[in-house]
Each structure stands twice: as C-alpha cells, then as structure tokens.
Design an enzyme around this catalytic site. Structure first.
Site, PDB file in Angstrom:
ATOM      1  N   ASN A   2      71.464 -16.213  76.443  1.00 58.25           N
ATOM      2  CA  ASN A   2      70.344 -15.129  76.459  1.00 58.25           C
ATOM      3  C   ASN A   2      69.978 -14.851  77.821  1.00 58.25           C
ATOM      4  O   ASN A   2      70.578 -13.831  78.268  1.00 58.25           O
ATOM      5  CB  ASN A   2      69.167 -15.803  75.436  1.00 58.25           C
ATOM      6  CG  ASN A   2      68.227 -14.316  75.445  1.00 58.25           C
ATOM      7  OD1 ASN A   2      68.876 -13.198  75.064  1.00 58.25           O
ATOM      8  ND2 ASN A   2      67.049 -14.445  74.880  1.00 58.25           N
ATOM      9  N   THR A  37      74.282 -12.310  79.111  1.00 53.25           N
ATOM     10  CA  THR A  37      75.439 -12.821  78.477  1.00 53.25           C
ATOM     11  C   THR A  37      76.668 -12.602  79.312  1.00 53.25           C
ATOM     12  O   THR A  37      76.614 -12.336  80.310  1.00 53.25           O
ATOM     13  CB  THR A  37      75.484 -11.637  77.338  1.00 53.25           C
ATOM     14  OG1 THR A  37      74.200 -11.991  76.703  1.00 53.25           O
ATOM     15  CG2 THR A  37      76.648 -12.091  76.261  1.00 53.25           C
ATOM     16  N   GLY A  92      72.151  -7.733  77.493  1.00 54.44           N
ATOM     17  CA  GLY A  92      70.778  -7.471  76.429  1.00 54.44           C
ATOM     18  C   GLY A  92      71.115  -6.342  75.734  1.00 54.44           C
ATOM     19  O   GLY A  92      72.112  -5.778  75.194  1.00 54.44           O
TER      20      GLY A  92
END
Length: 583
Positions: free
Chosen positions: A398, A378, A471
């Site tokens: 992602n 990200t 994440g």
C-alpha cells in the site's frame, strides 16, 4: 448531445497550441527490443532474475514468481512477502486467468475499528503500525500460480531472492531515495530500523550494501515448505506474536486460513482490441473498461494528443467512472458488484450525454443514485515469453514500506492495506479516495483496490502487457498508456514516458504532471471550468508491446518484444532473455 465531428479536426480552437508529436518522439529513448521474451520491473536486479529464468527455459509464469520473490528483497518499498496483489495471465493456449492474492481483514476486524467514541476517524491508525495490517496474500498467490501454471520447481524460483537477501546487494541512488523518504517513520520500529537504517538512525548511501539475513531465512522456509513455510510454523508464529505485541489483530489462525483465489478476469473491447484486466476486489478493470467504453465514441485521434478537446473528454470520462468506482464496488464475496450495468453500452451513452463538449463537469453535483449514475504505493511487472504466455502482476504494501513495521526475526515488512477499506463513509483514505459502504471493513473481507494488471490482445494474440503502481492513479496511468498507443500512435516507450493527468471525482481538481498541458491548452480548459493541481507522486509503468515497437510499425531487426521501463524512478529496467542458440 451530438457526436458529429469533422475528420480534419486536429485542434479545438484556432488559437490552441497543438503538440508537435516529433518533439515527444525525440524525447524518448527507443524501447528495449528482444527476440525471445521480455521482462520489465521496477528494479533492475529483479529484471535480471526474471530474464535468467526465461533464458533457462522457464515460462512467463515461472519468471513472474521469481521476480515476485526477488522484488521482496531488492525493492522493499513495495515488493513484498507481507502484502498482496493480483496476477493477470494469458497463456499460449488461449487460457485467461486472474489470481487474487489481495490481503484480507483479520477475523477480529470491525467496521468501526478506526473510529473514536464520537465516530471520527483516528488519524494514522489505519496507516501506521500493526493495527493497519491486513492478512498478507503474496506467498499464497505466488504459490497458487506456481502450482497451476509454472514449469520449474519452487526451490529454483526462490533461490535468487535468497542469495540477494543473504549476500546483499549494492544500493543505487534510486534505492536510497525511497528509504530516505520514509526514514523518520522507519526509525519508530526497531526491527525495521535495524534492517534499513544505520546504527545512528541515518539512511544508507548509494554504494552501501543492504543485507537481510532474517528475510533470507524466511525465504528458505518458503523454498522448502511452500505456503506452509509462511502461513504456518516459525514465520507465522513470529508474525502473529509481533502483531499482538504491537496492538494488531492478526493471529496464527488468520494466517493459516488465508486463501488466494482464482477468478475470471474482467474483459472488454476497445476499437477492435480486447482488454483483459482485474475484476473485483480490484476496481481497476471495471473502471478502465468503463472509461474506454465512454471514450470509444469520441474521435481522440482526430482531436490529437495534448489538445484541449481530447484532454477534456478523457478527464470527464475519468470523473464519471470514479463516481461508480467509489460507491458501487467491493469484495465480490461480500457485495454485489453491478459490473454488467457499469460496462453496458447504454451506461456509457448516458454518461456521454451528460458530458458537455466545452464545459467541465461538477464533481459535487455527481453522485450515485443521481443520473447518469443511478442504480502510491505499489509495484508492477510485465513479462512475456517466446511461446506466447504473458503475465501482468501488481502487488503492494500500500504505502511506501507499508505500515513501517517488520515482524522481528522474519525480515518481513508488513502492509497497511486496511486503509484501503472505508474507515468511515465520506472520509478520504491515503490516496484521497472518498468511498462508500460497499467497501466497509468486515472480517475476512478484501479491501477494494485500484491495481490494474492488464493484457491487451490484437487479433486474438497478445499485443500489450501493462501495469503500474500509484494508488488511485493506477487506473488512469494504464488508460493513458493504452490510449497513447492505440489512439495517438506512440511507440511503447513514448506511451510510457508521456506526461499524464488524473481525475478521480473527488477532490474536484485534476492532478497534472509537468508538460502534460501546454499553456494554451491549459488556458482553454480553465475557461471551460476545469481546475488543476500539482501532480501526485510518480507512477512507474512497466509495459511490453509484442510484434513491433508501435501500432502499425514494423519489427526492428527481427525482434518481437519491446519493453518500456518508466523513467520516472531510477531503479527499473527492461530486458530480454539471453538465450544461447548454439545449445
């Protein structure tokens, strides 16, 4: 258990080695200081774009929109038009707002779309290729922010990204490293390889120029037509055609139907500071606040940064909060999120009652429905302006370069955000998260996220803006930064630089960065039953402290804004606007 501790405690055991804080101080550069605002992003060219917008009279939201489009060009591993994310805002008039532009599952998506006939998850199906792609939300989110809170026209905010895409920019080693890391997967998609790789399939070198003419044309359509320049017309047709040809599910109707949403932020208090963060469908604010609620009763400052006791408390608070995260939270349009219960002081007290001061918890023994839990990649950027507006934005594809596919003729890399859903209960996703039914796939549903764009207030005024990629590690990295400033007295750059650890309930082991634990501290914690493993890929914190470089410090040379760019990646920067005071 008793919560009485002696104020003089600085080390847990006599043989414990305490970190000399001055060593950490010496290792960090001072934060970047400015008088009239601050922009911190993961790519220096995007930082420059945001700082210019502030210098030309735009507010923090204007700068955030321009940076969002610029990162889609200069930070293609995570900056995006083909992904989604969240924006947390606190405006000068005291208004707080959260914009949810998370991707959604296509209308044709089903709960079992990644399973074989035996109910087993098919490896790679939710992470690579068009079937992994959720309906993108970035353009809708940036447009909603512009319509509601910005001051400059759309064409002015998109113009810098068009120039960067059309004329290109010179790659530095950090840019090249990101491309090299996924070059093998990029080669599998001809449209992507044509943009990011040489004709022979090799990765570019530092000093090469990356030109993205198709992306420039897509940006021009957005500049002219706003969200309709992406969700309808030529771009939408090309996205839908590419999806169909690649076995994906996204249609033109999915794109036309997408809506970004305004939501109330998640808010909580910690040691007299007010935290404003991301609500579901992000788990970020809920888990961050749950951990802070647990930690507030522990004397972290007395125990000391790097001590076995402070580290133990933080690990156990993380472990318990991630049990709740992974089982109870999901898209609020589809499931009931028990936020009030999870953030209740009584819930934090029950968890503290289950945490032993000298013994690690057993992740396998913790589960929802059992006391006390009954009932990377990200990018983030932080922006503050001179008028008191602050913005925290985290958005993503992602994984690095998302699904590793680009819709032909658009230059737009697409996300693999469908992997953030629960493909099958109990099966880990890309980040090792073991999740439950609340996050199951359904048409139009938004997958649970860990993105945690966060603003912290002190005495009712903006004090800190912080966020990161990473994440499942996003939440704990933001936590470390807040605690490092408030509890351990670090300046904002030290707080960002300090090595981190991460625990997410499953797997059992706690991931630890180099030098996060001294050998003595690690030995103590292992005697208490903790299990440690190697660090996961690095985060990239982008943080701003407002008023002074550290809590309790004085401003430096009249500067109000202090920016900290994470040194873990070699591409970002912090910069204030260069305002001509003679005008």
């Amino acid at each position: 258990m008793s919560l009485s501790y002696k104020k003089s405690t600085s080390c847990v055991l006599a043989f414990s080695l305490c970190l000399n804080f001055s060593q950490l101080h010496a290792a960090s550069e001072p934060p970047v200081a400015a008088r009239d605002g601050m922009v911190v992003t993961a790519q220096h060219l995007a930082t420059d774009v945001g700082a210019r917008v502030l210098a030309e009279g735009g507010n923090a939201v204007d700068a955030a929109i321009a940076v969002g489009y610029a990162l889609a060009v200069v930070y293609p591993a995570a900056g995006n038009l083909g992904g989604g994310g969240f924006m947390t805002l606190r405006l000068a008039d005291g208004t707080v707002q959260f914009i949810d532009f998370r991707e959604t599952a296509p209308a044709a998506a089903t709960a079992k779309m990644y399973l074989d006939e035996n109910g087993q998850v098919i490896p790679g199906l939710s992470t690579l290729g068009y079937k992994a792609v959720g309906v993108p939300g970035t353009v809708a989110g940036l447009e909603l922010a512009r319509e509601r809170f910005a001051t400059l026209p759309r064409k002015r905010l998109v113009a810098p990204s068009i120039v960067l895409a059309q004329k290109g920019f010179v790659l530095e080693q950090g840019d090249v490293d990101m491309i090299e890391a996924v070059a093998a997967d990029l080669r599998k998609d001809s449209a992507t390889a044509a943009i990011f790789l040489n004709a022979d399939g090799s990765a570019p070198k530092a000093g090469d120029r990356l030109i993205q003419k198709d992306l420039a044309e897509s940006l021009k359509r957005i500049a002219k037509n706003g969200r309709d320049g992406f969700y309808r017309g030529a771009t939408a047709t090309r996205l839908a055609d590419a999806s169909k040809a690649g076995g994906g599910l996204i249609t033109e109707q999915d794109l036309a139907s997408y809506q970004a949403k305004l939501r109330a932020p998640l808010e909580c208090d910690y040691r007299g500071f007010h935290v404003i963060s991301a609500p579901p469908p992000s788990s970020g604010g809920v888990v961050l606040c749950e951990i802070l609620n647990i930690l507030e009763a522990y004397p972290l400052s007395d125990a000391g940064w790097g001590s076995a006791q402070a580290t133990h408390w933080m690990i156990e608070a993380m472990r318990h909060a991630y049990v709740d995260r992974n089982h109870y939270l999901g898209d609020p349009d589809f499931v009931e999120n028990p936020i009030a219960r999870l953030l209740d002081d009584a819930h934090a007290g029950r968890i503290r009652g289950a945490i032993h001061d000298r013994k690690a918890g057993d992740s396998d023994a913790l589960a929802p429905g059992k006391a006390p839990h009954e009932g990377s990649n990200t990018t983030h950027y932080s922006i503050a302006d001179a008028d008191g507006n602050v913005v925290a934005v985290t958005y993503t594809l992602n994984d690095w370069f998302g699904a590793k596919v680009t819709a032909a003729g658009t230059g737009i890399l697409l996300n693999n955000e469908m992997d953030d859903f629960t493909s099958a209960p109990g099966v880990p996703n890309l980040y090792g998260l073991v999740q439950g039914e609340a996050n199951a796939i359904a048409p139009g549903k938004r997958p649970l996220s860990s993105m945690t764009p966060t603003i912290v207030l002190r005495d009712g005024q903006p004090f800190m803006v912080v966020g990161t990629p990473g994440g499942s590690r996003i939440i704990t990295a933001v936590l470390h930064t807040i605690v490092n400033v408030i509890d351990f007295g670090m300046n904002i750059q030290e707080a960002v630089d300090a090595p981190r650890f991460h625990q997410q309930w499953q797997p059992e082991a706690t991931a630890v960065e180099a030098r996060a634990l001294s050998p003595d501290t690690r030995m103590i914690l292992e005697l208490w039953g903790h299990v440690f493993t190697e660090p996961q890929p690095e985060n990239h914190l982008a943080a701003i402290l407002i008023g002074a470089p550290a809590l309790g410090a004085s401003p430096v040379a009249g500067n109000r804004f202090y920016g900290a760019n994470d040194p873990r990646r070699g591409t970002g920067s912090a910069k204030g606007p260069e305002i001509d005071r003679k005008r």
